[in-house]
Design a protein around this motif. Structure first.
Motif, PDB file in Angstrom:
ATOM      1  N   MET A   1      38.538  26.297  47.666  1.00  0.00           N
ATOM      2  CA  MET A   1      37.313  27.101  47.726  1.00  0.00           C
ATOM      3  C   MET A   1      37.078  27.781  46.375  1.00  0.00           C
ATOM      4  N   ALA A   2      35.811  27.855  45.939  1.00  0.00           N
ATOM      5  CA  ALA A   2      35.471  28.487  44.677  1.00  0.00           C
ATOM      6  C   ALA A   2      35.765  29.982  44.737  1.00  0.00           C
ATOM      7  N   GLU A   3      36.063  30.535  43.556  1.00  0.00           N
ATOM      8  CA  GLU A   3      36.346  31.961  43.518  1.00  0.00           C
ATOM      9  C   GLU A   3      35.088  32.775  43.781  1.00  0.00           C
ATOM     10  N   GLN A   4      35.294  33.937  44.393  1.00  0.00           N
ATOM     11  CA  GLN A   4      34.191  34.861  44.666  1.00  0.00           C
ATOM     12  C   GLN A   4      34.718  36.278  44.516  1.00  0.00           C
ATOM     13  N   LYS A   5      33.824  37.236  44.466  1.00  0.00           N
ATOM     14  CA  LYS A   5      34.216  38.632  44.368  1.00  0.00           C
ATOM     15  C   LYS A   5      34.954  39.044  45.632  1.00  0.00           C
ATOM     16  N   LEU A   6      36.158  39.608  45.463  1.00  0.00           N
ATOM     17  CA  LEU A   6      37.002  39.958  46.611  1.00  0.00           C
ATOM     18  C   LEU A   6      36.337  40.972  47.527  1.00  0.00           C
ATOM     19  N   VAL A   7      35.831  42.062  46.948  1.00  0.00           N
ATOM     20  CA  VAL A   7      35.227  43.112  47.783  1.00  0.00           C
ATOM     21  C   VAL A   7      34.013  42.565  48.524  1.00  0.00           C
ATOM     22  N   GLU A   8      33.200  41.775  47.834  1.00  0.00           N
ATOM     23  CA  GLU A   8      31.996  41.235  48.482  1.00  0.00           C
ATOM     24  C   GLU A   8      32.367  40.264  49.604  1.00  0.00           C
ATOM     25  N   ALA A   9      33.431  39.494  49.389  1.00  0.00           N
ATOM     26  CA  ALA A   9      33.878  38.562  50.438  1.00  0.00           C
ATOM     27  C   ALA A   9      34.357  39.339  51.659  1.00  0.00           C
ATOM     28  N   PHE A  10      35.065  40.434  51.421  1.00  0.00           N
ATOM     29  CA  PHE A  10      35.530  41.251  52.545  1.00  0.00           C
ATOM     30  C   PHE A  10      34.353  41.894  53.266  1.00  0.00           C
ATOM     31  N   ILE A  11      33.384  42.377  52.513  1.00  0.00           N
ATOM     32  CA  ILE A  11      32.179  42.978  53.117  1.00  0.00           C
ATOM     33  C   ILE A  11      31.467  41.951  53.995  1.00  0.00           C
ATOM     34  N   THR A  12      31.362  40.725  53.518  1.00  0.00           N
ATOM     35  CA  THR A  12      30.697  39.672  54.305  1.00  0.00           C
ATOM     36  C   THR A  12      31.414  39.457  55.634  1.00  0.00           C
ATOM     37  N   GLN A  13      32.738  39.480  55.603  1.00  0.00           N
ATOM     38  CA  GLN A  13      33.504  39.322  56.846  1.00  0.00           C
ATOM     39  C   GLN A  13      33.342  40.531  57.760  1.00  0.00           C
ATOM     40  N   VAL A  14      33.312  41.730  57.198  1.00  0.00           N
ATOM     41  CA  VAL A  14      33.112  42.932  58.004  1.00  0.00           C
ATOM     42  C   VAL A  14      31.754  42.864  58.716  1.00  0.00           C
ATOM     43  N   ILE A  15      30.719  42.493  57.981  1.00  0.00           N
ATOM     44  CA  ILE A  15      29.382  42.392  58.580  1.00  0.00           C
ATOM     45  C   ILE A  15      29.356  41.344  59.686  1.00  0.00           C
TER      46      ILE A  15
ATOM     47  N   TYR B   1      26.960  50.659  51.061  1.00  0.00           N
ATOM     48  CA  TYR B   1      27.776  51.678  51.743  1.00  0.00           C
ATOM     49  C   TYR B   1      29.193  51.154  51.981  1.00  0.00           C
ATOM     50  N   LEU B   2      29.318  49.944  52.484  1.00  0.00           N
ATOM     51  CA  LEU B   2      30.632  49.366  52.749  1.00  0.00           C
ATOM     52  C   LEU B   2      31.440  49.198  51.466  1.00  0.00           C
ATOM     53  N   ARG B   3      30.761  48.770  50.381  1.00  0.00           N
ATOM     54  CA  ARG B   3      31.459  48.608  49.116  1.00  0.00           C
ATOM     55  C   ARG B   3      32.090  49.938  48.686  1.00  0.00           C
ATOM     56  N   ASN B   4      31.334  51.006  48.810  1.00  0.00           N
ATOM     57  CA  ASN B   4      31.850  52.310  48.392  1.00  0.00           C
ATOM     58  C   ASN B   4      32.967  52.804  49.308  1.00  0.00           C
ATOM     59  N   GLN B   5      32.885  52.475  50.587  1.00  0.00           N
ATOM     60  CA  GLN B   5      33.972  52.829  51.499  1.00  0.00           C
ATOM     61  C   GLN B   5      35.264  52.099  51.123  1.00  0.00           C
ATOM     62  N   ILE B   6      35.132  50.831  50.821  1.00  0.00           N
ATOM     63  CA  ILE B   6      36.300  50.023  50.450  1.00  0.00           C
ATOM     64  C   ILE B   6      36.904  50.534  49.142  1.00  0.00           C
ATOM     65  N   LEU B   7      36.064  50.830  48.165  1.00  0.00           N
ATOM     66  CA  LEU B   7      36.568  51.311  46.880  1.00  0.00           C
ATOM     67  C   LEU B   7      37.259  52.663  47.015  1.00  0.00           C
TER      68      LEU B   7
ATOM     69  N   VAL C   1      36.417  46.363  42.338  1.00  0.00           N
ATOM     70  CA  VAL C   1      35.053  45.837  42.281  1.00  0.00           C
ATOM     71  C   VAL C   1      34.957  44.581  41.425  1.00  0.00           C
ATOM     72  N   SER C   2      35.886  44.418  40.483  1.00  0.00           N
ATOM     73  CA  SER C   2      35.841  43.237  39.608  1.00  0.00           C
ATOM     74  C   SER C   2      36.814  42.145  40.021  1.00  0.00           C
ATOM     75  N   ALA C   3      37.616  42.387  41.059  1.00  0.00           N
ATOM     76  CA  ALA C   3      38.613  41.416  41.492  1.00  0.00           C
ATOM     77  C   ALA C   3      37.955  40.203  42.128  1.00  0.00           C
TER      78      ALA C   3
END
Length: 492
Positions: free
Chosen positions: A1-15, A27-33, A41-43
């Motif tokens: 699988m191609a690389e993607q932003k870790l936080v954004e991938a986790f947010i997508t799964q949470v949603i 909002y979710l991004r800031n909660q995770i951070l 955010v850059s991982a």
């Protein structure tokens, strides 16, 4: 699988697994951070599984100094992350009871799926457990080697029952665990939810076990932090629960040390959707108790001492069970080492298990005796010293039913036993040596069959463990003594 932003991938799964929508992404991004640190955010990641993404975020939190490297703090961060997709308790309860009005089974299943989805039920840890079935003279027995939880010391269990905690929560079964962050000496419960329900007029909770020993392993717990007790109300509660939670069995550990379970300080029951070996055990001697014409009863062919009651009249079953309990509390039979009291200490109680089969209630009453002696300081009706190299913990509800929960130490220890059996260089422990010698003498062992032989031998040890814990043995003398007791209760 191609690389993607870790936080954004986790947010997508949470949603995808919660009530959040794309509008909540910032909002979710800031909660995770806030949980793991801004550097996340850059991982990037090549993973897509929700739990894999969670684990990578926990590693970043550790690198950022948000948690230490110990398992307790990692678990706290992990639970904080999974709590993002876990609805509030009020929402969980509202949805449960709304669905329950249409289908009790669907409400229960939805809650079960939620508990897995938010990782309160540790599905990955459970999958690592070793499970197999072995034959015995009592039918098939189930064996698990649990790799998720450490072996408990019976003496510490007994001491915990006497200790009045002043901490918060008072114990791991209190309602106050719901959403609790956890600490170094206490498990993380941020993603934990409990269904509230009324049980015969009192508030109780329904939750799942995080480290399930069997299918849909759940816990019913009192809202009050009170010690375990077996009374008439216990039987009434169990039979009420099997009506309220269709398809589930429910049982209670005994209320005394040695013969009780691991938590005696909080009133609770265990249940789930599983058919145990004891459920399949046949009646050997039919009984008819005086004054209870609607109740079918009998002694069960099982290494533990089991009286099975069956019928559609719940009140009659409760009344007869209470009569048996009252008789057992004070019953002694010196011919078979059964003593109700010694030095003012009460020894007798019952492990009750309830289920429904069609319109019939089935209530199994397992007689327990927690005496000790100079020869058996851990318990006369407890695994004896010669089998404690395999199992030394208390024999609680789950083992009574024929499912062994063996400690994780056995995995490396049995590997060395296997090498010994095959004549290979080994580091077998002294505690296993005599047992291994006996296996070698009676079994033709080869590389092709050593695993099966070792499993079967573990099954035979578990059968012995249950026989040790049985009060009235499956011998002519033991069964005659069992009949003497039920006669004391009152047969037709």
């Amino acid at each position: 699988m191609a690389e993607q932003k870790l936080v954004e991938a986790f947010i997508t799964q949470v949603i995808a697994n919660s009530d959040y929508t794309d509008l909540d992404r910032i909002y979710l991004r800031n909660q995770i951070l806030s949980i793991v640190g801004d550097s996340a955010v850059s991982a990037v990641t090549s993973k897509s599984d929700l739990l894999d993404l969670k684990d990578e975020l926990v590693q970043i939190a550790q690198a950022n100094g948000k948690c230490k490297g110990d398992s307790a703090e990692r678990a706290i961060i992990g639970a904080d992350l999974m709590a993002l997709l876990t609805p509030r308790p009020s929402v969980v309860n509202k949805r449960f009871w709304q669905t329950y009005q249409k289908s009790a089974s669907k409400a229960i299943n939805n809650f079960y799926e939620l508990s897995k989805r938010c990782n309160y039920i540790k599905t990955r840890a459970i999958a690592k457990n070793i499970y197999f079935v072995t034959p015995s003279k009592y039918g098939k027995l189930e064996i698990t080697i649990n790799l998720a939880k450490p072996e408990k010391d019976p003496k510490k269990i007994a001491q915990a029952a006497k200790t009045q905690s002043t901490g918060y929560p008072l114990c791991q079964l209190c309602l106050e665990n719901e959403g609790y962050e956890g600490r170094a000496d206490y498990p993380a419960r941020r993603n934990h939810r409990v269904i509230r329900f009324k049980l015969n007029g009192e508030l109780w909770g329904f939750q799942y076990s995080p480290y399930a020993y069997f299918n849909e392993h759940c816990i019913f717990l009192s809202a009050k932090h009170e010690k375990m007790k077996i009374t008439r109300s216990t039987f009434n509660n169990l039979l009420t629960i099997v009506d309220q939670f269709p398809g589930y069995f429910v049982g209670s550990n005994a209320d005394l040390p040695i013969v009780g379970g691991s938590i005696l300080s909080h009133e609770h029951y265990q249940g789930g959707k599983h058919r145990f070996p004891m459920d399949e055990a046949p009646i050997t001697t039919k009984l008819q108790f005086a004054g209870f014409p609607t109740v079918k009863a009998g002694l069960v062919k099982w290494p533990m001492s089991v009286i099975r009651l069956r019928g559609i009249d719940k009140e009659a079953l409760v009344s007869l069970a209470a009569k048996i309990l009252t008789a057992w509390r004070t019953y002694s039979d010196e011919a078979v080492n059964v003593r109700a009291v010694s030095a003012s200490e009460k020894h007798h109680t019952i492990t009750p298990i309830a289920r429904k089969e069609g319109s019939d209630y089935v209530l199994d009453l397992v007689l327990r005796d927690n005496q000790t002696s100079a020869a058996f300081p851990a318990g006369i009706f407890h695994p004896h010293p010669d089998v404690q190299h395999i199992k030394k913990e208390n024999i609680g509800l789950i083992e009574v039913l024929g499912l062994a929960i063996l400690p994780p130490r056995l995995v490396p220890e049995m590997n060395e036993v296997k090498k010994y059996l095959l004549g290979q260089p080994n580091a077998i422990k002294q505690i296993h040596l005599q047992w291994a010698k006996e296996i070698k003498e009676r079994q033709p062992i080869q590389a092709a069959n050593v695993n099966q032989i070792l499993q079967d031998e573990l099954g035979q040890v578990f059968a012995r463990v249950l026989e040790d814990a049985g009060v009235f043995k499956q011998t002519p003398a033991g069964q005659a003594a069992f009949i003497r007791f039920v006669n004391e209760v009152g047969l037709v």
